[in-house]
Design an enzyme around this catalytic site. Structure first.
Site, PDB file in Angstrom:
ATOM      1  N   SER A  18       0.832  -1.207   0.000  1.00  0.00           N
ATOM      2  CA  SER A  18       0.000   0.000   0.000  1.00  0.00           C
ATOM      3  C   SER A  18       0.868   1.260   0.000  1.00  0.00           C
ATOM      4  O   SER A  18       1.889   1.330   0.693  1.00  0.00           O
ATOM      5  CB  SER A  18      -0.895   0.015   1.240  1.00  0.00           C
ATOM      6  OG  SER A  18      -1.486   1.289   1.339  1.00  0.00           O
ATOM      7  N   SER A  20      -0.472   4.161   0.893  1.00  0.00           N
ATOM      8  CA  SER A  20      -1.098   5.132   1.801  1.00  0.00           C
ATOM      9  C   SER A  20      -0.132   5.641   2.882  1.00  0.00           C
ATOM     10  O   SER A  20      -0.090   6.851   3.141  1.00  0.00           O
ATOM     11  CB  SER A  20      -2.354   4.534   2.433  1.00  0.00           C
ATOM     12  OG  SER A  20      -3.316   4.340   1.438  1.00  0.00           O
ATOM     13  N   LYS A  69     -14.024  -2.890   3.514  1.00  0.00           N
ATOM     14  CA  LYS A  69     -14.744  -1.627   3.286  1.00  0.00           C
ATOM     15  C   LYS A  69     -16.248  -1.727   3.559  1.00  0.00           C
ATOM     16  O   LYS A  69     -16.873  -0.744   3.928  1.00  0.00           O
ATOM     17  CB  LYS A  69     -14.521  -1.139   1.845  1.00  0.00           C
ATOM     18  CG  LYS A  69     -13.118  -0.605   1.610  1.00  0.00           C
ATOM     19  CD  LYS A  69     -12.967  -0.057   0.199  1.00  0.00           C
ATOM     20  CE  LYS A  69     -11.547   0.418  -0.029  1.00  0.00           C
ATOM     21  NZ  LYS A  69     -11.334   0.960  -1.380  1.00  0.00           N
ATOM     22  N   GLY A 130     -16.280  -4.939 -13.001  1.00  0.00           N
ATOM     23  CA  GLY A 130     -16.137  -5.226 -11.566  1.00  0.00           C
ATOM     24  C   GLY A 130     -17.327  -4.700 -10.791  1.00  0.00           C
ATOM     25  O   GLY A 130     -18.017  -3.768 -11.247  1.00  0.00           O
ATOM     26  N   LEU A 228      -8.568   1.985 -12.513  1.00  0.00           N
ATOM     27  CA  LEU A 228      -8.328   2.403 -11.124  1.00  0.00           C
ATOM     28  C   LEU A 228      -6.980   1.921 -10.588  1.00  0.00           C
ATOM     29  O   LEU A 228      -6.516   2.384  -9.553  1.00  0.00           O
ATOM     30  CB  LEU A 228      -9.453   1.865 -10.221  1.00  0.00           C
ATOM     31  CG  LEU A 228     -10.601   2.808  -9.899  1.00  0.00           C
ATOM     32  CD1 LEU A 228     -11.129   3.524 -11.111  1.00  0.00           C
ATOM     33  CD2 LEU A 228     -11.716   2.098  -9.174  1.00  0.00           C
TER      34      LEU A 228
HETATM   35  P1  NDP Z   1     -12.980  -5.763  -4.132  1.00  0.00           P
HETATM   36  O1  NDP Z   1     -12.268  -6.991  -3.658  1.00  0.00           O
HETATM   37  O2  NDP Z   1     -14.062  -5.173  -3.299  1.00  0.00           O
HETATM   38  O3  NDP Z   1     -13.629  -6.049  -5.581  1.00  0.00           O
HETATM   39  C1  NDP Z   1     -12.891  -6.640  -6.619  1.00  0.00           C
HETATM   40  C2  NDP Z   1     -13.747  -6.771  -7.868  1.00  0.00           C
HETATM   41  O4  NDP Z   1     -12.935  -7.367  -8.881  1.00  0.00           O
HETATM   42  C3  NDP Z   1     -14.957  -7.683  -7.698  1.00  0.00           C
HETATM   43  O5  NDP Z   1     -15.957  -7.245  -8.574  1.00  0.00           O
HETATM   44  C4  NDP Z   1     -14.428  -9.046  -8.122  1.00  0.00           C
HETATM   45  O6  NDP Z   1     -15.421  -9.879  -8.670  1.00  0.00           O
HETATM   46  C5  NDP Z   1     -13.464  -8.650  -9.234  1.00  0.00           C
HETATM   47  N1  NDP Z   1     -12.364  -9.605  -9.334  1.00  0.00           N
HETATM   48  C6  NDP Z   1     -11.431  -9.888  -8.392  1.00  0.00           C
HETATM   49  N2  NDP Z   1     -10.576 -10.820  -8.846  1.00  0.00           N
HETATM   50  C7  NDP Z   1     -10.989 -11.131 -10.092  1.00  0.00           C
HETATM   51  C8  NDP Z   1     -10.519 -12.050 -11.076  1.00  0.00           C
HETATM   52  N3  NDP Z   1      -9.444 -12.826 -10.866  1.00  0.00           N
HETATM   53  N4  NDP Z   1     -11.188 -12.125 -12.260  1.00  0.00           N
HETATM   54  C9  NDP Z   1     -12.285 -11.341 -12.482  1.00  0.00           C
HETATM   55  N5  NDP Z   1     -12.772 -10.472 -11.579  1.00  0.00           N
HETATM   56  C10 NDP Z   1     -12.129 -10.365 -10.413  1.00  0.00           C
HETATM   57  O7  NDP Z   1     -11.822  -4.705  -4.405  1.00  0.00           O
HETATM   58  P2  NDP Z   1     -11.960  -3.112  -4.578  1.00  0.00           P
HETATM   59  O8  NDP Z   1     -13.195  -2.858  -5.338  1.00  0.00           O
HETATM   60  O9  NDP Z   1     -11.773  -2.425  -3.296  1.00  0.00           O
HETATM   61  O10 NDP Z   1     -10.656  -2.770  -5.467  1.00  0.00           O
HETATM   62  C11 NDP Z   1     -10.589  -3.203  -6.798  1.00  0.00           C
HETATM   63  C12 NDP Z   1      -9.386  -2.594  -7.513  1.00  0.00           C
HETATM   64  O11 NDP Z   1      -9.485  -1.165  -7.526  1.00  0.00           O
HETATM   65  C13 NDP Z   1      -8.041  -2.930  -6.873  1.00  0.00           C
HETATM   66  O12 NDP Z   1      -7.106  -3.192  -7.902  1.00  0.00           O
HETATM   67  C14 NDP Z   1      -7.679  -1.675  -6.132  1.00  0.00           C
HETATM   68  O13 NDP Z   1      -6.281  -1.504  -6.027  1.00  0.00           O
HETATM   69  C15 NDP Z   1      -8.277  -0.600  -7.042  1.00  0.00           C
HETATM   70  N6  NDP Z   1      -8.597   0.606  -6.281  1.00  0.00           N
HETATM   71  C16 NDP Z   1      -7.887   1.748  -6.563  1.00  0.00           C
HETATM   72  C17 NDP Z   1      -8.106   2.902  -5.865  1.00  0.00           C
HETATM   73  C18 NDP Z   1      -7.319   4.123  -6.183  1.00  0.00           C
HETATM   74  O14 NDP Z   1      -7.295   5.038  -5.344  1.00  0.00           O
HETATM   75  N7  NDP Z   1      -6.711   4.214  -7.346  1.00  0.00           N
HETATM   76  C19 NDP Z   1      -9.101   2.964  -4.767  1.00  0.00           C
HETATM   77  C20 NDP Z   1      -9.827   1.712  -4.562  1.00  0.00           C
HETATM   78  C21 NDP Z   1      -9.545   0.574  -5.293  1.00  0.00           C
HETATM   79  P3  NDP Z   1     -16.443 -10.740  -7.737  1.00  0.00           P
HETATM   80  O15 NDP Z   1     -17.552  -9.796  -7.369  1.00  0.00           O
HETATM   81  O16 NDP Z   1     -16.857 -11.844  -8.619  1.00  0.00           O
HETATM   82  O17 NDP Z   1     -15.633 -11.202  -6.545  1.00  0.00           O
END
Ligand code: NDP
Length: 289
Positions: A18, A20, A69, A130, A228
């Site tokens: 991270s 942060s 979250k 996503g 993102l």
């Molecule tokens: P979550 O774990 O809450 O959600 C992840 C999402 O991605 C879900 O929809 C999940 O699907 C999908 N997913 C995960 N793995 C796979 C895979 N192998 N194949 C297909 N789909 C997949 O994470 P967040 O939403 O918090 O974060 C997601 C991304 O966004 C991360 O990469 C994070 O670093 C980035 N991010 C960036 C920020 C920034 O400030 N730039 C802020 C917040 C996030 P399913 O629902 O099926 O599990």
């Protein structure tokens, strides 16, 4: 550090990479505050104790990251109404023995798009890849800014359906359609969209070779592509889009903007443009040399 040092920090399961702590320590030094930002890596089962510990230990506040979250909301005494509607928080403020929850991803997502890249969202159509915590803030922001249609593609259709159910009621002007990840309608939805946002981790340092879009998908030139992910700088999706001539942004500016908003909630100081630009430059050096 001493008894008068205010502790802020990050609660997450895998937070070794991270940025942060790096960002907030820069803000703290720039404003000469007696604060310290500490990464608290915790096991999934320890969330309750950890959050209640924020109160008990007099910690000023924490950021909340994957996978907490959503679940952390149940331990708050107050949730900012917009953040409650989003259904996920990433910032906790502890004040007078009460915990206040906020979502700063929403503003972090929006500013790079609307303010920096001057993308007009009213009556536009978006595709969101996503349906996790970040996607909720993204869909909320897009609908709030007036998008008329959002098509969500996700691995688990059920998670996308939940977002549709929650947000269509809040934003009747915005039609939300949901699809499973490799639905045959993906090309059609992309052809009709003005922007596409990747909120999955596909293409991040954890899945560096993966593109959330299948190889055969073509990107119309008018499509604005927002990933993102900030590490690496250019994901396979962004490389494909840049090669094709699309306008793109990655998640670095979002990272700084959401951090700045959290910092403001803890300290009452909104980081100025000079320190934000400096931190972005330092991140670039840290990640890409
Ligand atoms: P979550 O774990 O809450 O959600 C992840 C999402 O991605 C879900 O929809 C999940 O699907 C999908 N997913 C995960 N793995 C796979 C895979 N192998 N194949 C297909 N789909 C997949 O994470 P967040 O939403 O918090 O974060 C997601 C991304 O966004 C991360 O990469 C994070 O670093 C980035 N991010 C960036 C920020 C920034 O400030 N730039 C802020 C917040 C996030 P399913 O629902 O099926 O599990």
């Amino acid at each position: 550090m001493g008894i008068k040092t205010s502790i802020i920090g990050l609660l997450g399961e895998h937070i070794e990479k991270s940025l942060s702590p790096f960002i907030h320590q820069h803000f703290i030094r720039y404003y000469s505050l007696n604060y310290h930002y500490y990464p608290f890596q915790i096991a999934v089962d320890d969330l309750r104790e950890a959050i209640l510990g924020v109160k008990a230990l007099g910690i000023r506040g924490v950021n909340i990251t994957i996978p907490f979250k959503e679940r952390s909301m149940e331990f708050m005494d107050f949730i900012d109404p917009q953040s409650a509607k989003i259904g996920a928080i990433n910032t906790v403020v502890s004040h007078n023995n009460r915990l206040y929850g906020y979502n700063t991803d929403r503003i972090g997502f929006k500013l790079p798009l609307v303010k920096d890249s001057r993308v007009e969202l009213a009556d536009k159509k978006a595709v969101v890849l996503g349906a996790g915590g970040a996607a909720k803030a993204v869909v909320f922001s897009l609908a709030e800014e007036g998008c008329s249609g959002i098509s969500i593609f996700n691995r688990s259709l059920q998670n996308a359906q939940q977002i549709k159910k929650n947000f269509e009621a809040l934003f009747p002007h915005c039609t939300i359609k949901v699809f499973s990840f490799h639905d045959k309608n993906m090309q059609k939805e992309i052809n009709e969209a003005d922007l596409i946002i990747n909120t999955t981790p596909l293409g991040s340092w954890y899945y560096p070779e993966e593109n959330p879009l299948p190889e055969y998908i073509k990107l119309p030139l008018k499509l604005f592509v927002y990933d993102l992910i900030y590490n690496p700088d250019r994901t396979p999706l962004l490389k494909k889009a840049e090669k094709n001539g699309n306008k793109t942004i990655n998640g670095k500016a979002m990272l700084i903007y959401q951090a700045a908003e959290s910092f403001y909630l803890w300290t009452d100081i909104r980081p100025d443009q000079k320190i934000m630009t400096h931190v972005l430059d330092e991140i670039a050096k840290k990640l890409y040399i």
